[in-house]
Design an enzyme around this catalytic site. Structure first.
Site, mmCIF file in Angstrom:
data_model
loop_
_atom_site.group_PDB
_atom_site.id
_atom_site.type_symbol
_atom_site.label_atom_id
_atom_site.label_comp_id
_atom_site.label_asym_id
_atom_site.label_seq_id
_atom_site.Cartn_x
_atom_site.Cartn_y
_atom_site.Cartn_z
ATOM 1 N N TRP A 197 41.469 -8.999 -26.111
ATOM 2 C CA TRP A 197 40.041 -9.312 -26.045
ATOM 3 C C TRP A 197 39.373 -9.048 -27.390
ATOM 4 O O TRP A 197 38.462 -9.766 -27.794
ATOM 5 C CB TRP A 197 39.378 -8.483 -24.952
ATOM 6 C CG TRP A 197 37.899 -8.671 -24.834
ATOM 7 C CD1 TRP A 197 37.251 -9.645 -24.138
ATOM 8 C CD2 TRP A 197 36.867 -7.867 -25.419
ATOM 9 N NE1 TRP A 197 35.884 -9.502 -24.252
ATOM 10 C CE2 TRP A 197 35.621 -8.419 -25.037
ATOM 11 C CE3 TRP A 197 36.873 -6.738 -26.232
ATOM 12 C CZ2 TRP A 197 34.408 -7.871 -25.437
ATOM 13 C CZ3 TRP A 197 35.663 -6.189 -26.624
ATOM 14 C CH2 TRP A 197 34.446 -6.766 -26.236
ATOM 15 N N HIS A 198 39.840 -8.018 -28.086
ATOM 16 C CA HIS A 198 39.260 -7.692 -29.384
ATOM 17 C C HIS A 198 39.725 -8.652 -30.468
ATOM 18 O O HIS A 198 39.041 -8.812 -31.485
ATOM 19 C CB HIS A 198 39.613 -6.254 -29.777
ATOM 20 C CG HIS A 198 38.907 -5.220 -28.969
ATOM 21 N ND1 HIS A 198 39.349 -4.792 -27.736
ATOM 22 C CD2 HIS A 198 37.762 -4.515 -29.206
ATOM 23 C CE1 HIS A 198 38.532 -3.871 -27.250
ATOM 24 N NE2 HIS A 198 37.556 -3.688 -28.115
ATOM 25 N N GLY A 199 40.865 -9.277 -30.286
ATOM 26 C CA GLY A 199 41.361 -10.231 -31.273
ATOM 27 C C GLY A 199 42.854 -10.437 -31.117
ATOM 28 O O GLY A 199 43.557 -9.590 -30.551
#
Length: 483
Positions: free
Chosen positions: A322-324
């Site tokens: 989700w963060h990358g």
């Protein structure tokens, strides 16, 4: 529009005054208009994606309630969720390629205007997509009814205090508040302003000042070795906490100006005695979202132990993604999953009601150990590449056998005036005291209950610190805007 800009200060003042002037039945229109103006101030096209995702989930929720059977309900749910997941996947997987193209454009090697590419990377998209998906899933489960009023639902998705970086709202809590008629509440307004001031202190006086040192080292790690990496990693732990919790405090305080209570997003996370407790205190709106909509549907802890461990690992791996899509974020998420698995294996949960079932005993050494483990995982989160992260890890104790050289090298690398270091240390002490007190009390209410001289002295000192020690005139983005 950044919270830490003069534009926002003017914007919020105007919206606040108008909100308490216009008739109650029109306030949702004012807040909705203000929310879209706030978001489209970053780029006009961002509003199109926001509106499209809002309309899609609104109509799919209505379809869910009208669906004749479970199969039709699932079809409506997937029709509403899959496009949002698909868009997020494009953003996460395509982000590095888009950044590279943007770099070529900036260097003049491509003739396309930069806006053409950057327009597809809207700020805060993960947050309001998750909020919309959570709403759809709750309607599907029968937890809430689909909202009929399109304007109120659109405001739920776009409410400007939480739009860019949360807290991620839940419909059963936030929607009724947005529709409720309110009168001016002096206590609510003053509480909100005080909470915002504390959030600005954390962002401007701590996070932004620490970021200068952290960025210098982490953006050029091969020029450093030894103790300096330990120092800047701890500084980054403080920076990201103050940056993100500062944003949450400003958002929650801002919402209180309009009589709306957003959920608490941080509860002194560095006072945790385990990784599991850390995640019950850190970014609570996101961690509970993953718990309710990923971990529990996978089976949670109601399955065999090996499956329970797998569920934990997959949930945190998804959190990392989700963060990358960078390996650094996947490592960070995976490490937290593995640490939780270790805790499950070392401290198996006893069935509720059994003679052996009781809360695990907390020992003091668990507090620093948890902080050290969290800081080690932050190395992967902050490093620009996975190679940088392993370089930092491999050089943490370089020359530690010679303590004086170890310390001297770090001080030379940091190259900071002693007065600056003292100011940074003092700000951390203030943060420590605030978080320690907040474990049992609401610090703002505690201060507000003091006599006039004491509380106003503290208010003036807080505002003076923001005015004197922040990077004045520089409106820096919040870290979580990129997610």
């Amino acid at each position: 529009m950044l919270f830490n800009s003069m534009t926002f200060a003017v914007f919020l003042t105007v919206v606040f005054i108008l909100y308490h002037i216009v008739p109650a039945r029109f306030r949702w229109i004012l807040l909705l208009t203000a929310s879209y103006a706030f978001y489209m101030n970053l780029h006009v096209a961002y509003g199109l994606l926001l509106f499209a995702s809002t309309a899609l989930t609104y109509f799919m929720a209505l379809g869910l309630e009208k669906a004749p059977d479970k199969k039709a309900k699932k079809r409506c749910l997937l029709t509403g969720i899959l496009p949002l997941i698909g868009i997020l996947l494009v953003f996460k997987l395509g982000g590095p390629a888009i950044d590279r193209l943007n770099a070529l454009i900036d260097a003049g090697r491509l003739t396309i205007h930069p806006v053409t590419l950057r327009i597809i990377l809207p700020a805060g998209v993960s947050f309001y997509f998750f909020q919309s998906m959570g709403y759809l899933i709750d309607v599907y489960r029968g937890k809430i009814r689909a909202e009929r009023h399109f304007g109120c639902y659109a405001l739920f998705v776009s409410f400007f205090p939480q739009l860019l970086a949360g807290p991620i709202g839940r419909a059963d809590s936030l929607l009724p508040q947005l529709k409720k008629e309110r009168t001016f509440d002096y206590d609510n307004v003053t509480y909100g302003l005080k909470l915002m001031a504390w959030g600005y202190f954390k962002k401007l006086v701590i996070a932004d000042v620490f970021a200068v040192v952290v960025d210098k080292v982490y953006n050029n790690p091969y020029s450093y070795v030894g103790l300096v990496f330990i120092i800047v990693t701890v500084m980054f732990a403080i920076e990201i906490y103050c940056d993100f919790s500062g944003y949450s405090d400003i958002a929650i305080g801002c919402a209180r100006l309009f009589g709306i209570e957003l959920m608490t997003n941080f509860k002194s996370p560095y006072f945790s005695f385990s990784i599991r407790e850390f995640w019950s205190r850190w970014h609570i709106s996101l961690s509970t979202w993953f718990r309710d909509y990923v971990y529990i549907p996978l089976g949670g802890n109601r399955v065999k132990k090996w499956r329970h461990c797998l569920n934990l690992f997959l949930t945190f791996l998804v959190s990392g993604f989700w963060h990358g899509s960078s390996l650094t974020y996947l490592f960070w998420g995976g490490l937290h999953g593995l640490l939780q698995i270790v805790e499950v294996l070392l401290h198996p949960k006893k069935p509720a009601g059994s003679a052996e079932h009781k809360a695990p005993r907390k020992r003091f050494w668990q507090l620093p150990l948890t902080f050290i483990l969290v800081c080690l995982t932050w190395i992967f989160f902050r490093a620009n590449t996975i190679q940088d992260a392993f370089w930092v890890l491999s050089r943490l104790f370089w020359d530690a056998a010679r303590p004086m050289n170890y310390l001297k090298t770090a001080l030379i690398c940091l190259d900071m005036p002693y007065l600056t270091m003292f100011g940074m240390a003092l700000s951390v002490v203030i943060l420590f005291v605030y978080d320690l007190l907040s474990l049992k009390r609401d610090v703002i209410e505690l201060v507000s209950a003091r006599n006039c001289l004491v509380r106003w002295s503290l208010y003036v000192l807080l505002l003076a610190a923001i005015a004197l020690f922040s990077n004045k005139g520089i409106a820096t983005e919040f870290i979580y805007f990129q997610f």
